[in-house]
Design a protein around this motif. Structure first.
Motif, PDB file in Angstrom:
ATOM      1  N   THR A  86      -1.600   5.041  -4.387  1.00  0.00           N
ATOM      2  CA  THR A  86      -2.439   6.226  -4.240  1.00  0.00           C
ATOM      3  C   THR A  86      -1.662   7.438  -4.720  1.00  0.00           C
ATOM      4  OG1 THR A  86      -3.542   5.248  -2.316  1.00  0.00           O
ATOM      5  CG2 THR A  86      -3.793   7.618  -2.633  1.00  0.00           C
ATOM      6  N   ILE A  87      -2.225   8.111  -5.715  1.00  0.00           N
ATOM      7  CA  ILE A  87      -1.551   9.272  -6.306  1.00  0.00           C
ATOM      8  C   ILE A  87      -1.858  10.519  -5.484  1.00  0.00           C
ATOM      9  CG2 ILE A  87      -1.353  10.681  -8.401  1.00  0.00           C
ATOM     10  CD1 ILE A  87      -2.383   8.233  -9.982  1.00  0.00           C
ATOM     11  N   THR A  88      -0.818  11.239  -5.124  1.00  0.00           N
ATOM     12  CA  THR A  88      -0.997  12.468  -4.343  1.00  0.00           C
ATOM     13  C   THR A  88      -0.300  13.620  -5.051  1.00  0.00           C
ATOM     14  OG1 THR A  88       1.003  11.966  -3.060  1.00  0.00           O
ATOM     15  CG2 THR A  88      -1.100  11.218  -2.155  1.00  0.00           C
ATOM     16  N   ASP A  89      -0.829  14.826  -4.863  1.00  0.00           N
ATOM     17  CA  ASP A  89      -0.222  16.026  -5.450  1.00  0.00           C
ATOM     18  C   ASP A  89       1.063  16.371  -4.736  1.00  0.00           C
ATOM     19  OD1 ASP A  89      -2.174  16.604  -7.472  1.00  0.00           O
ATOM     20  OD2 ASP A  89      -3.540  17.256  -5.883  1.00  0.00           O
ATOM     21  N   PRO A  90       2.024  16.979  -5.459  1.00  0.00           N
ATOM     22  CA  PRO A  90       3.288  17.378  -4.817  1.00  0.00           C
ATOM     23  C   PRO A  90       3.032  18.405  -3.718  1.00  0.00           C
ATOM     24  CG  PRO A  90       3.412  17.566  -7.221  1.00  0.00           C
ATOM     25  CD  PRO A  90       1.984  17.320  -6.883  1.00  0.00           C
ATOM     26  N   ALA A  91       3.887  18.390  -2.719  1.00  0.00           N
ATOM     27  CA  ALA A  91       3.776  19.384  -1.652  1.00  0.00           C
ATOM     28  C   ALA A  91       4.006  20.770  -2.206  1.00  0.00           C
ATOM     29  CB  ALA A  91       4.794  19.075  -0.547  1.00  0.00           C
ATOM     30  N   ALA A  92       3.240  21.729  -1.745  1.00  0.00           N
ATOM     31  CA  ALA A  92       3.347  23.103  -2.259  1.00  0.00           C
ATOM     32  C   ALA A  92       4.684  23.713  -1.890  1.00  0.00           C
ATOM     33  CB  ALA A  92       2.205  23.941  -1.675  1.00  0.00           C
ATOM     34  N   ASN A 120       0.869  -1.180   0.000  1.00  0.00           N
ATOM     35  CA  ASN A 120       0.000   0.000   0.000  1.00  0.00           C
ATOM     36  C   ASN A 120       0.902   1.224   0.000  1.00  0.00           C
ATOM     37  OD1 ASN A 120      -2.033   1.883   0.343  1.00  0.00           O
ATOM     38  ND2 ASN A 120      -3.143   0.639   1.840  1.00  0.00           N
ATOM     39  N   VAL A 121       1.070   1.835  -1.169  1.00  0.00           N
ATOM     40  CA  VAL A 121       2.098   2.876  -1.327  1.00  0.00           C
ATOM     41  C   VAL A 121       1.489   4.156  -1.896  1.00  0.00           C
ATOM     42  CG1 VAL A 121       3.911   1.168  -1.681  1.00  0.00           C
ATOM     43  CG2 VAL A 121       2.678   2.066  -3.649  1.00  0.00           C
ATOM     44  N   GLY A 122       2.223   5.241  -1.730  1.00  0.00           N
ATOM     45  CA  GLY A 122       1.841   6.518  -2.300  1.00  0.00           C
ATOM     46  C   GLY A 122       2.777   6.886  -3.446  1.00  0.00           C
ATOM     47  N   VAL A 123       2.234   7.556  -4.457  1.00  0.00           N
ATOM     48  CA  VAL A 123       3.028   7.989  -5.615  1.00  0.00           C
ATOM     49  C   VAL A 123       2.715   9.456  -5.867  1.00  0.00           C
ATOM     50  CG1 VAL A 123       3.500   7.644  -8.069  1.00  0.00           C
ATOM     51  CG2 VAL A 123       2.943   5.672  -6.631  1.00  0.00           C
ATOM     52  N   THR A 124       3.768  10.261  -5.991  1.00  0.00           N
ATOM     53  CA  THR A 124       3.582  11.704  -6.191  1.00  0.00           C
ATOM     54  C   THR A 124       3.285  12.020  -7.649  1.00  0.00           C
ATOM     55  OG1 THR A 124       5.130  12.124  -4.387  1.00  0.00           O
ATOM     56  CG2 THR A 124       4.602  13.976  -5.836  1.00  0.00           C
ATOM     57  N   ALA A 125       2.345  12.912  -7.874  1.00  0.00           N
ATOM     58  CA  ALA A 125       1.932  13.277  -9.235  1.00  0.00           C
ATOM     59  C   ALA A 125       2.870  14.345  -9.794  1.00  0.00           C
ATOM     60  CB  ALA A 125       0.489  13.775  -9.225  1.00  0.00           C
TER      61      ALA A 125
END
Length: 421
Positions: free
Chosen positions: A415-421, A278-283
């Motif tokens: 799970t795709i997440t937006d880059p940190a601002a 269960n991993v996260g991937v940055t968009a």
């Protein structure tokens, strides 16, 4: 799955997709026919009549070509499905099916039902007629429950494939009672030895017990009382499709997110994922590369792996991945591959749409490692009270299923997440 079967299934999927595109044009032909009928009535001059006549001829030619293509595709699909079924029937029985209650397959019967429907023989079968006669009279029986005969159950289960995307992918077993499936969890290699040597003892043949129950799933369908007096064909089409669609949607939801026996439902893939899968991937600009890397969590190279598919919400594909399929030069000309929206893929990996996935989630999986157990009976009962004023009778279709991923490590969620601002 053997390569030959994979190739046949691929051909079937391609032809079904092409057939679906053709079927979409049926409404267009109906609209044009209606417009031409109106034009015939409005035509006054010889020139107008000639123009309409020319348009009619053009439409008839197009429709004939259209119907020929449909007929050809339907014939090819039927032949391929028969070939696939023949390969399945020649295989040894599933070694995972054990216990006193032997798993019984209905696959051949479902194909036979299709053939019976084509010839009209389905509606002439005594058990079908008797069932719908009893169905019409069921509303008069207080607390009555009717067991749906196998031939109608097979039709319902076959139609379910029209309303679900995950049900066709998983391993399905039909059983009579509670069951235990024995899964050989060991994947180590065989040992080379002298001809006379004894086989080494070790982990080879390690068995994992997987118990299955039979949880109830049901749907209330309202039928206008006038339809109960209509032909068996209309009633069968309405009732079987309603039940099939409802059960299919419930099963798809359970395969993805089912919470298991505590909530009297199958165990889903996502709640049973190993934490490392269960991993996260940055968009960011490396989204596609980092997303596809997660397949390595499943395809480790330690053992043979079947077909891996990517399951996602439609919005995830359109918002996050669609753009990677289209490449343009400085002048705006397309230089890359255009996406095939009827058969989407991710770098050649088959994409399956399922809206039970949250937006921005991509579930990679070998879905043959999810086993769905189908109990032998689907029943139906009725009530006249819910919509008495609307002159409708409520019928409740109920089936029993259970399921769980027998190898949770055969799945990975990104799970795709937006880059940190």
């Amino acid at each position: 799955m053997p390569l030959k079967k994979l190739m046949i299934q691929k051909k079937i999927d391609q032809r079904k997709a092409s057939l679906n595109e053709l079927l979409k044009r049926d409404d267009e032909f109906a609209t044009r026919s209606a417009e031409l009928e109106e034009s015939i009535n409005e035509a006054k001059t010889e020139e107008e009549v000639s123009t309409v006549e020319s348009s009619i001829e053009e439409l008839e030619n197009e429709k004939q070509e259209h119907d020929d293509k449909k007929s050809k595709l339907e014939g090819e699909i039927s032949e391929l499905e028969e070939e696939l079924e023949e390969l399945n029937s020649n295989e040894p029985s599933n070694p995972k099916r054990t216990n006193n209650q032997k798993g019984e397959t209905r696959d051949m019967n479902r194909l036979q039902v299709r053939e019976l429907l084509k010839t009209g023989e389905y509606y002439e079968r005594s058990e079908v007629k008797e069932f719908y006669d009893n169905f019409k009279n069921l509303r008069a029986v207080s607390g009555g429950e009717l067991t749906i005969p196998d031939v109608v159950v097979n039709r319902i289960m076959d139609i379910m494939g029209d309303y679900t995307t995950l049900y066709p992918l998983v391993d399905k077993i039909q059983v009579k009672g509670t069951t235990r499936i024995l899964v050989d969890a060991d994947t180590s290699a065989a040992t080379w030895m002298e001809q006379s040597s004894a086989l080494p003892q070790g982990d080879v043949g390690t068995i994992t017990d997987v118990d299955f129950d039979g949880f109830k799933v049901g749907k209330v369908t309202f039928v206008d009382n006038y339809l109960l007096q209509d032909s068996i064909i209309n009633l069968d089409s309405y009732v079987t499709r309603k039940i099939a669609r409802a059960i299919a949607k419930a099963l798809d939801k359970a395969i993805v997110n089912g919470t298991g026996s505590g909530d009297k439902q199958p165990a889903g893939v996502i709640p049973n994922l190993p934490s490392e899968n269960n991993v996260g991937v940055t968009a960011d600009e490396d989204l596609l590369k980092n997303l596809v890397k997660q397949i390595g969590l499943i395809d480790t190279g330690d053992d043979s792996v079947g077909e891996i598919v990517a399951v996602m919400n439609r919005k995830t594909y359109y918002n996050r991945l669609f753009e990677f399929s289209v490449q343009v030069d400085s002048s705006g000309n397309v230089v890359g591959k255009l996406p095939n929206l009827s058969q989407p893929d991710l770098l050649g990996l088959r994409v399956v749409f399922n809206n039970n996935l949250e937006e921005d989630e991509v579930l990679f999986g070998e879905f043959q490692q999810y086993t769905l157990v189908e109990r032998e009976n689907i029943t139906i009962d009725s009530s006249q009270h819910a919509r008495f004023t609307e002159d409708q009778t409520a019928f409740r279709g109920k089936g029993r299923f259970d399921g769980k991923p027998v190898k949770p490590s055969a799945f990975a969620l990104a799970t795709i997440t937006d880059p940190a601002a």
